[in-house]
Design a protein around this motif. Structure first.
Motif, PDB file in Angstrom:
ATOM      1  N   GLY A 107       4.325  14.988  -2.679  1.00 56.92           N
ATOM      2  CA  GLY A 107       3.522  15.865  -3.523  1.00 56.92           C
ATOM      3  C   GLY A 107       2.636  16.740  -2.655  1.00 56.92           C
ATOM      4  O   GLY A 107       2.988  17.083  -1.528  1.00 56.92           O
ATOM      5  N   THR A 108       1.491  17.090  -3.174  1.00 60.34           N
ATOM      6  CA  THR A 108       0.530  17.901  -2.431  1.00 60.34           C
ATOM      7  C   THR A 108      -0.137  17.036  -1.365  1.00 60.34           C
ATOM      8  O   THR A 108      -0.645  15.965  -1.663  1.00 60.34           O
ATOM      9  CB  THR A 108      -0.542  18.472  -3.371  1.00 60.34           C
ATOM     10  N   THR A 109      -0.115  17.523  -0.130  1.00 59.21           N
ATOM     11  CA  THR A 109      -0.713  16.784   0.982  1.00 59.21           C
ATOM     12  C   THR A 109      -1.778  17.636   1.633  1.00 59.21           C
ATOM     13  O   THR A 109      -1.559  18.811   1.912  1.00 59.21           O
ATOM     14  CB  THR A 109       0.351  16.401   2.029  1.00 59.21           C
ATOM     15  N   ILE A 110      -2.921  17.029   1.868  1.00 59.83           N
ATOM     16  CA  ILE A 110      -4.022  17.699   2.543  1.00 59.83           C
ATOM     17  C   ILE A 110      -4.259  16.985   3.865  1.00 59.83           C
ATOM     18  O   ILE A 110      -4.331  15.757   3.904  1.00 59.83           O
ATOM     19  CB  ILE A 110      -5.299  17.676   1.681  1.00 59.83           C
ATOM     20  N   GLU A 146       0.543  11.764  -6.654  1.00 59.08           N
ATOM     21  CA  GLU A 146       0.912  13.176  -6.697  1.00 59.08           C
ATOM     22  C   GLU A 146       0.217  13.960  -5.593  1.00 59.08           C
ATOM     23  O   GLU A 146       0.690  15.019  -5.198  1.00 59.08           O
ATOM     24  CB  GLU A 146       0.548  13.776  -8.052  1.00 59.08           C
ATOM     25  N   HIS A 147      -0.922  13.459  -5.123  1.00 56.61           N
ATOM     26  CA  HIS A 147      -1.706  14.127  -4.089  1.00 56.61           C
ATOM     27  C   HIS A 147      -2.124  13.089  -3.050  1.00 56.61           C
ATOM     28  O   HIS A 147      -2.484  11.976  -3.410  1.00 56.61           O
ATOM     29  CB  HIS A 147      -2.968  14.767  -4.667  1.00 56.61           C
ATOM     30  N   VAL A 148      -2.082  13.489  -1.775  1.00 55.32           N
ATOM     31  CA  VAL A 148      -2.438  12.567  -0.703  1.00 55.32           C
ATOM     32  C   VAL A 148      -3.294  13.312   0.310  1.00 55.32           C
ATOM     33  O   VAL A 148      -2.992  14.445   0.671  1.00 55.32           O
ATOM     34  CB  VAL A 148      -1.182  12.003   0.001  1.00 55.32           C
ATOM     35  N   ASP A 160       0.813  -1.189   0.000  1.00 59.86           N
ATOM     36  CA  ASP A 160       0.000   0.000   0.000  1.00 59.86           C
ATOM     37  C   ASP A 160       0.863   1.262   0.000  1.00 59.86           C
ATOM     38  O   ASP A 160       0.541   2.232  -0.671  1.00 59.86           O
ATOM     39  CB  ASP A 160      -0.937   0.007   1.194  1.00 59.86           C
ATOM     40  N   LEU A 161       1.937   1.236   0.774  1.00 53.58           N
ATOM     41  CA  LEU A 161       2.825   2.403   0.789  1.00 53.58           C
ATOM     42  C   LEU A 161       3.509   2.597  -0.560  1.00 53.58           C
ATOM     43  O   LEU A 161       3.760   3.726  -0.971  1.00 53.58           O
ATOM     44  CB  LEU A 161       3.871   2.273   1.893  1.00 53.58           C
ATOM     45  N   ALA A 162       3.791   1.521  -1.261  1.00 54.46           N
ATOM     46  CA  ALA A 162       4.400   1.637  -2.584  1.00 54.46           C
ATOM     47  C   ALA A 162       3.452   2.345  -3.544  1.00 54.46           C
ATOM     48  O   ALA A 162       3.880   3.192  -4.338  1.00 54.46           O
ATOM     49  CB  ALA A 162       4.770   0.256  -3.117  1.00 54.46           C
ATOM     50  N   TRP A 164       3.514   8.638   6.534  1.00 53.51           N
ATOM     51  CA  TRP A 164       4.542   8.032   5.695  1.00 53.51           C
ATOM     52  C   TRP A 164       4.135   8.009   4.230  1.00 53.51           C
ATOM     53  O   TRP A 164       4.961   8.215   3.340  1.00 53.51           O
ATOM     54  CB  TRP A 164       4.876   6.619   6.176  1.00 53.51           C
ATOM     55  N   GLY A 165       2.870   7.766   3.961  1.00 53.58           N
ATOM     56  CA  GLY A 165       2.404   7.801   2.577  1.00 53.58           C
ATOM     57  C   GLY A 165       2.593   9.169   1.958  1.00 53.58           C
ATOM     58  O   GLY A 165       3.048   9.295   0.817  1.00 53.58           O
ATOM     59  N   ALA A 166       2.275  10.207   2.700  1.00 53.48           N
ATOM     60  CA  ALA A 166       2.444  11.574   2.199  1.00 53.48           C
ATOM     61  C   ALA A 166       3.917  11.919   2.033  1.00 53.48           C
ATOM     62  O   ALA A 166       4.322  12.551   1.062  1.00 53.48           O
ATOM     63  CB  ALA A 166       1.780  12.558   3.146  1.00 53.48           C
TER      64      ALA A 166
END
Length: 57
Positions: free
Chosen positions: A28-31, A9-11, A1-3, A21-23
């Motif tokens: 990329g853009t993180t919300i 590009e957005h998380v 899942d992390l891969a 960790w995913g972000a």
């Protein structure tokens, strides 16, 4: 899942470490919910937002 997240590009993340960790891996853009932890809660004592959320998020 992390891969899979790392190729995004957005998380949109929750306050847990998996989302963080995913972000971070996606870079990329993180919300995120910026009002966490709530002021004057037990979690907010000693919590420094800049230590948890990256500046470019």
């Amino acid at each position: 899942d992390l891969a899979i997240l790392s190729m995004s590009e957005h998380v949109i993340i929750t306050t847990g470490s998996f989302g963080w960790w995913g972000a971070w891996l996606a870079n990329g853009t993180t919300i995120y919910y910026s009002d966490w932890p709530r002021n004057n809660s037990t979690l907010s004592k000693g919590f420094v937002k800049e230590d948890y959320f990256m500046p470019h998020w």
